[in-house]
Enzyme design. Sequence first.
Site, PDB file in Angstrom:
ATOM      1  CB  SER A 169       8.472  -3.199 -30.029  1.00  0.00           C
ATOM      2  OG  SER A 169       9.416  -4.118 -29.457  1.00  0.00           O
TER       3      SER A 169
ATOM      4  CE1 TYR B 149       8.845  -6.269 -35.359  1.00  0.00           C
ATOM      5  CE2 TYR B 149      10.121  -6.691 -33.257  1.00  0.00           C
ATOM      6  CZ  TYR B 149       9.118  -6.215 -33.977  1.00  0.00           C
ATOM      7  OH  TYR B 149       7.931  -5.926 -33.191  1.00  0.00           O
TER       8      TYR B 149
ATOM      9  CE  LYS C  49       7.528  -2.917 -34.872  1.00  0.00           C
ATOM     10  NZ  LYS C  49       6.045  -2.345 -35.476  1.00  0.00           N
TER      11      LYS C  49
HETATM   12  P1  NAD Z   1       0.625 -10.148 -36.571  1.00  0.00           P
HETATM   13  O1  NAD Z   1       1.499 -10.640 -37.417  1.00  0.00           O
HETATM   14  O2  NAD Z   1      -0.490 -10.949 -35.991  1.00  0.00           O
HETATM   15  O3  NAD Z   1      -0.204  -8.976 -37.328  1.00  0.00           O
HETATM   16  C1  NAD Z   1       0.086  -8.151 -38.099  1.00  0.00           C
HETATM   17  C2  NAD Z   1      -0.950  -8.089 -39.255  1.00  0.00           C
HETATM   18  O4  NAD Z   1      -0.424  -7.100 -40.268  1.00  0.00           O
HETATM   19  C3  NAD Z   1      -1.302  -9.608 -39.970  1.00  0.00           C
HETATM   20  O5  NAD Z   1      -2.685  -9.648 -40.027  1.00  0.00           O
HETATM   21  C4  NAD Z   1      -0.601  -9.336 -41.203  1.00  0.00           C
HETATM   22  O6  NAD Z   1      -1.110 -10.004 -42.428  1.00  0.00           O
HETATM   23  C5  NAD Z   1      -0.765  -7.787 -41.677  1.00  0.00           C
HETATM   24  N1  NAD Z   1       0.245  -7.221 -42.408  1.00  0.00           N
HETATM   25  C6  NAD Z   1       1.631  -7.186 -42.575  1.00  0.00           C
HETATM   26  N2  NAD Z   1       1.993  -6.658 -43.375  1.00  0.00           N
HETATM   27  C7  NAD Z   1       1.146  -6.288 -44.241  1.00  0.00           C
HETATM   28  C8  NAD Z   1       1.147  -5.300 -45.431  1.00  0.00           C
HETATM   29  N3  NAD Z   1       2.196  -4.887 -45.802  1.00  0.00           N
HETATM   30  N4  NAD Z   1      -0.119  -4.886 -45.896  1.00  0.00           N
HETATM   31  C9  NAD Z   1      -1.053  -5.196 -45.116  1.00  0.00           C
HETATM   32  N5  NAD Z   1      -1.215  -6.150 -44.028  1.00  0.00           N
HETATM   33  C10 NAD Z   1      -0.148  -6.432 -43.651  1.00  0.00           C
HETATM   34  O7  NAD Z   1       1.207  -9.192 -35.342  1.00  0.00           O
HETATM   35  P2  NAD Z   1       0.761  -8.582 -33.877  1.00  0.00           P
HETATM   36  O8  NAD Z   1       1.401  -9.382 -32.830  1.00  0.00           O
HETATM   37  O9  NAD Z   1      -0.350  -8.471 -34.087  1.00  0.00           O
HETATM   38  O10 NAD Z   1       1.631  -7.223 -33.958  1.00  0.00           O
HETATM   39  C11 NAD Z   1       1.012  -6.067 -34.502  1.00  0.00           C
HETATM   40  C12 NAD Z   1       2.036  -4.943 -34.415  1.00  0.00           C
HETATM   41  O11 NAD Z   1       2.665  -4.770 -33.328  1.00  0.00           O
HETATM   42  C13 NAD Z   1       3.185  -5.444 -35.387  1.00  0.00           C
HETATM   43  O12 NAD Z   1       3.574  -3.880 -35.943  1.00  0.00           O
HETATM   44  C14 NAD Z   1       4.315  -5.897 -34.465  1.00  0.00           C
HETATM   45  O13 NAD Z   1       5.687  -5.503 -34.793  1.00  0.00           O
HETATM   46  C15 NAD Z   1       4.045  -4.831 -33.178  1.00  0.00           C
HETATM   47  N6  NAD Z   1       4.618  -5.584 -31.871  1.00  0.00           N
HETATM   48  C16 NAD Z   1       4.178  -6.765 -31.718  1.00  0.00           C
HETATM   49  C17 NAD Z   1       4.546  -7.486 -30.490  1.00  0.00           C
HETATM   50  C18 NAD Z   1       4.391  -9.157 -30.189  1.00  0.00           C
HETATM   51  O14 NAD Z   1       4.951  -9.461 -29.423  1.00  0.00           O
HETATM   52  N7  NAD Z   1       3.223  -9.456 -30.752  1.00  0.00           N
HETATM   53  C19 NAD Z   1       5.612  -6.877 -29.655  1.00  0.00           C
HETATM   54  C20 NAD Z   1       5.854  -5.652 -30.151  1.00  0.00           C
HETATM   55  C21 NAD Z   1       5.441  -4.930 -31.159  1.00  0.00           C
HETATM   56  N1  UFG Z   2      11.851 -18.572 -24.289  1.00  0.00           N
HETATM   57  C1  UFG Z   2      12.131 -20.047 -23.781  1.00  0.00           C
HETATM   58  N2  UFG Z   2      11.710 -21.022 -24.747  1.00  0.00           N
HETATM   59  C2  UFG Z   2      11.171 -20.705 -26.035  1.00  0.00           C
HETATM   60  C3  UFG Z   2      10.628 -19.423 -26.338  1.00  0.00           C
HETATM   61  C4  UFG Z   2      11.040 -18.257 -25.438  1.00  0.00           C
HETATM   62  O1  UFG Z   2      12.755 -20.124 -22.867  1.00  0.00           O
HETATM   63  O2  UFG Z   2      10.662 -21.835 -26.287  1.00  0.00           O
HETATM   64  C5  UFG Z   2      11.993 -17.566 -23.605  1.00  0.00           C
HETATM   65  C6  UFG Z   2      13.104 -16.540 -23.928  1.00  0.00           C
HETATM   66  O3  UFG Z   2      14.357 -17.031 -23.963  1.00  0.00           O
HETATM   67  C7  UFG Z   2      12.807 -15.407 -23.374  1.00  0.00           C
HETATM   68  C8  UFG Z   2      11.162 -15.316 -23.146  1.00  0.00           C
HETATM   69  O4  UFG Z   2      11.037 -16.737 -23.171  1.00  0.00           O
HETATM   70  O5  UFG Z   2      13.533 -15.215 -22.319  1.00  0.00           O
HETATM   71  C9  UFG Z   2      10.445 -14.604 -23.922  1.00  0.00           C
HETATM   72  O6  UFG Z   2      10.596 -14.966 -25.098  1.00  0.00           O
HETATM   73  P1  UFG Z   2       9.963 -14.359 -26.567  1.00  0.00           P
HETATM   74  O7  UFG Z   2      10.535 -14.808 -27.692  1.00  0.00           O
HETATM   75  O8  UFG Z   2       8.338 -14.856 -26.345  1.00  0.00           O
HETATM   76  O9  UFG Z   2       9.887 -12.928 -26.673  1.00  0.00           O
HETATM   77  P2  UFG Z   2      11.141 -11.997 -26.392  1.00  0.00           P
HETATM   78  O10 UFG Z   2      11.098 -11.190 -25.086  1.00  0.00           O
HETATM   79  O11 UFG Z   2      12.231 -12.759 -26.777  1.00  0.00           O
HETATM   80  O12 UFG Z   2      10.729 -10.862 -27.690  1.00  0.00           O
HETATM   81  C10 UFG Z   2       9.331  -9.971 -27.732  1.00  0.00           C
HETATM   82  C11 UFG Z   2       8.766 -10.107 -29.083  1.00  0.00           C
HETATM   83  C12 UFG Z   2       9.855  -9.188 -30.000  1.00  0.00           C
HETATM   84  C13 UFG Z   2      10.053  -7.895 -29.129  1.00  0.00           C
HETATM   85  C14 UFG Z   2      10.743  -7.991 -27.731  1.00  0.00           C
HETATM   86  C15 UFG Z   2      10.646  -6.779 -27.130  1.00  0.00           C
HETATM   87  O13 UFG Z   2       8.639 -11.180 -29.455  1.00  0.00           O
HETATM   88  O14 UFG Z   2       9.041  -9.021 -31.163  1.00  0.00           O
HETATM   89  O15 UFG Z   2       9.594  -8.912 -26.965  1.00  0.00           O
HETATM   90  O16 UFG Z   2      11.242  -6.805 -25.989  1.00  0.00           O
HETATM   91  F1  UFG Z   2      10.963  -7.395 -29.957  1.00  0.00           F
END
Ligand code: NAD
Ligand code: UFG
Length: 340
Positions: free
Chosen positions: A124, A149, A153
């Site tokens: 991330s 969290y 990473k």
């Molecule tokens: P998500 O929560 O939708 O998907 C994660 C999946 O992993 C889920 O289906 C959950 O049931 C499964 N899971 C969690 N722990 C488990 C375990 N121990 N065993 C088996 N299954 C398990 O999340 P996502 O948004 O699809 O994110 C996927 C990956 O990308 C994560 O590692 C997350 O940290 C990373 N990531 C996500 C974002 C974001 O904004 N969505 C940003 C940066 C990184």
């Molecule tokens: N925001 C609002 N109102 C809301 C929710 C969010 O104004 O109700 C704003 C936040 O302040 C931020 C922007 O929208 O400025 C994006 O916020 P998100 O919560 O959607 O995302 P973040 O950038 O805070 O975080 C995301 C992922 C994290 C990851 C990070 C890495 O959720 O998992 O990007 O940069 F770590």
Amino acid sequence: MKILVTGGCGYIGSHTVIELLENNYEVIIIDNFSNSKRDVLDKIKIITNKNFIFYEGDVCDNSILEKIFSENFIDGVIHFAGFKAVGESVEKPLMYYRNNLDATLSLLETMNKFNCKKIVFSSSATVYGDAKEAKFVETIKKGTPSNPYGKTKTVIEDILEDLYTSDPTWSITMLRYFNPVGSHASGLIGDDPSGIPNNLMPYILRVAVGELECLTIFGNDYDTPDGTCIRDYIHVVDLAKGHIKALDQLFNLESGIKIYNLGSGKGVSVTEIVTTFERVNNLKLNYRYGERRSGDLPNICADPSLALKELNWKTEKTLEDMCKDAYNFIQMQKNSIKGD
Ligand code: NAD
Ligand code: UFG
């Protein structure tokens, strides 16, 4: 090629499984549904008309991993499984460290045991901490994320680097995602967190369909052109395609360790995303400006040029696509619930 996808039922995992199947990879998913729903499996089949293997289980559990590796010859792994909610990780740090680190360690141990040494890991942009650069490039030194969290990473990236140092026959790619939003064009799968969403787009969607009353934009006094925070939003389908490019590279290189930013390279403010959402979906969102959210950085944007150069990957979808597809998904969800 047979790919094990951990967390393949989640938001990014399910979109990536679709791309894998459409690119003729064979897919095995392991998920414990801790943050996803079982019906995603049917939806992937409907969208792709292809079969895959599914194991229900916890990636922290070495025994189920050994069963999977014994029953299938696996060429490579994409590791999504993990918890991802920033706020929850502050409240429950042990749960986050336990799940995210244990899952990764069990997976790597089992891969080693079965001599499967190709992995793509979901990292991330959070690993850059509060870097001050206008755009984050992979060569910036990692910072300190403000929450457990994010720290998981950083630690997992360190573990993968140490593993590669100890055994350079591994091929490891760490993908640093920026802000994934949007959903598959079918509207069948998307980002559907349970409870009140923390992230911007899922919150906007709940307001758009009347489930939540008002979006609070956290702060309009930042040092940005319109005072609201800037992020690099990336359509989840573009993100999923980035994984295919990373896998293709993994199978073409002997071994190595790589890091790529997956983002668009374009910063978008919160106000811009709200007004774009209103315009393309022809609706009015109820929103107000409120206090800053603690821990938010004013400006996070990727320099994605390395991914373009080495993976031949760049984003194709626009902010308009992200807003339209996300809204289509929530409407389809609402309609299917009504129809049940
Ligand atoms: P998500 O929560 O939708 O998907 C994660 C999946 O992993 C889920 O289906 C959950 O049931 C499964 N899971 C969690 N722990 C488990 C375990 N121990 N065993 C088996 N299954 C398990 O999340 P996502 O948004 O699809 O994110 C996927 C990956 O990308 C994560 O590692 C997350 O940290 C990373 N990531 C996500 C974002 C974001 O904004 N969505 C940003 C940066 C990184
Ligand atoms: N925001 C609002 N109102 C809301 C929710 C969010 O104004 O109700 C704003 C936040 O302040 C931020 C922007 O929208 O400025 C994006 O916020 P998100 O919560 O959607 O995302 P973040 O950038 O805070 O975080 C995301 C992922 C994290 C990851 C990070 C890495 O959720 O998992 O990007 O940069 F770590």
